[in-house]
Design an enzyme around this catalytic site. Sequence first.
Site, PDB file in Angstrom:
ATOM      1  N   CYS A  39       0.867  -1.170   0.000  1.00  0.00           N
ATOM      2  CA  CYS A  39       0.000   0.000   0.000  1.00  0.00           C
ATOM      3  C   CYS A  39       0.902   1.217   0.000  1.00  0.00           C
ATOM      4  CB  CYS A  39      -0.975  -0.022   1.163  1.00  0.00           C
ATOM      5  SG  CYS A  39      -0.178   0.009   2.777  1.00  0.00           S
ATOM      6  N   HIS A  71      -4.366   8.878   5.085  1.00  0.00           N
ATOM      7  CA  HIS A  71      -4.696   7.453   4.932  1.00  0.00           C
ATOM      8  C   HIS A  71      -6.106   7.230   5.469  1.00  0.00           C
ATOM      9  CE1 HIS A  71      -4.498   3.095   5.278  1.00  0.00           C
ATOM     10  NE2 HIS A  71      -3.336   3.106   4.642  1.00  0.00           N
TER      11      HIS A  71
END
Length: 640
Positions: free
Chosen positions: A26, A562
């Site tokens: 990620c 995030h």
Amino acid sequence: MKYEQLAKDIIKNVGGKENVYSVVHCITRLRFKLKDEDKANTEVLKEMDGVVTVMKSAGQYQVVIGNHVPDVYKAVVQAGGFETSRPVDEDDGEKGSLLNRFIDMISGIFTPILGVLAASGMIKGFNALFVAVGWLSEEGGTYQVLNATGDALFYFLPILLGYSAMKKFGGTPFIGMVIAMALVYPALEGIPGAEEPLYTLFAGTVFESPVYIEFFGIPVILMTYSMSVIPIIVATFFAAKLENRLAKLTPNVVKMFFVPMFTLLIIVPLTFIVIGPIATWASQLLGQVTIWVYDLSPVIAGAFLGGFWMVFVMFGLHWGLIPIAFNNVAVTGSDPILALIFVHSFALAAAVLAIWIKTKNQTTKTLSAPAFISSMFGVTEPALYGIALPLKRPFIISLISSAIGGAIIGLFGTKIHLLGGLGIFQFPAMIHPEEGLNTAFVGTIIAAGVGMVLAFVLTYFFGGINQKTDAKATEGPASRAEEPVVDGIKNEDIISPLTGEVIVLEELEDTAFASGTLGQGIAVEPMEGKLISPASGTVSAIFPTNHAIGITTEAGAEILIHIGMDTVQLDGKHFTGHVEQGAQVDKGQLLIEFDIEAIKKAGFPVTTPIIVTNSGDYTEITPTEAKQRKLGDPLLSLKK
């Protein structure tokens, strides 16, 4: 080479490459799926230079790296050989919904060949065009050579799909290719010259099939598999399952040749006897159903597909229609689906052209030129994600114009007669192989023209092109572009990109964020599924799943946002991105939308850290003391 040793050390301490089912990344961490997490040396990894920390969550072993994780990931993949040789297991990876798994499968099979597919289609299309206008003769050698060049891929399409499908299903790609080669083997393709069949199966039904050969007394129904799609995909699915099962049962000393030998000996006859005929009948049925739906109302079908194609692309749903189009060309010789969506790239290009001409925003003007050109050639992502979607109205206008163009194509009954070619290069695909430049082809030109004119005029006058610039004349992109670029870090105030409750990082369950090792900042528990830019700057990173984004501000701050914890596992579901990497953004500009309730229902928290990843460049980072923030409220104060 910079991260080669780090990659080797990471692989060693997660238990070796034989302990790895899969590895992805990620925006900050490597995410391993291990066979046995107990074999990993967690404490050793935590103490490694280059590793922030290690976490275990949702069945994943997460090695937190930081901003340079893409480079480390490449080194890990290369050192471990995971792209080409990683083991595959029935429990490997997240299953996801049936639709997501289907789309992932189709995209994984067809994406590797799209470039050469388009090239081959363009060659065939131009060859047909040259014949239609009288430049070439079908009897001439030039035509024959060009036809062989363009037609080779389509004739032997099962071989290419055998490779990509077998690889996608976790088998050995070359076994998939050999299965496909057997299907198109000349001596067994179609009916091999016998005048009278041995007997006929299913006589009197739609499945009536003459039998000319038998395999150990079992009737073999011979089909024509060149240019086919579904039979080889189904065959390689079973072949991959069988190969992996045999690999577990076969002694290592004979595994190298026993496994492929028995896989071929079982799957090839099974495909000729059962899989091939059933898949071929299913292909024919699918083709007939598609044409039946199209025939109900070509105009409505054109308006629907033309109007929603770009929406399908945004959500990846178009992959569900691509194999149907491939199948239609193979079974019926033509396809309406790819014809009906033809106008979308031209409508989008015209909308971007209007923006290019009218905008006062220098950044948008700079981006519009290449976006317009790429859209004319059928590559719409730069225009779609970089310009039309952020401005909203041009995107909606493009959909409407594309829908009208699709309806016109449906009215003229236009279909494509070969695959390949995008944008202007798709015109030759509309040429009828027997009728040449007929009325249906003229309808294609009319539809593209109408779609472009509508999109241009509506966008120019009603697209809201300069609303943002006019409202923010003193701080818009046009005025900023004239300011000199100053190197270094400046003091800066960061606004809240979300509306919600403010949470200090230390309260987060994710230790990588809570410890501050990724940088100082704050978190927000969002109450609204909209994320705006906390400052003006550049999108330095955005993950394909749109769950995380990095912004480098004009004052030099590197901001990481995030959305939620472990939301990368949603694979982009419930997230809609409105910008792409490298885009220039304004403070307050919408970046991402997300469905809070759906994410929570899927079992993931939506608590969102806002981190200054270059915290070391500042002497003071002061979060707000307020308990709640709205979009645009002050959030962080950065002092150099």
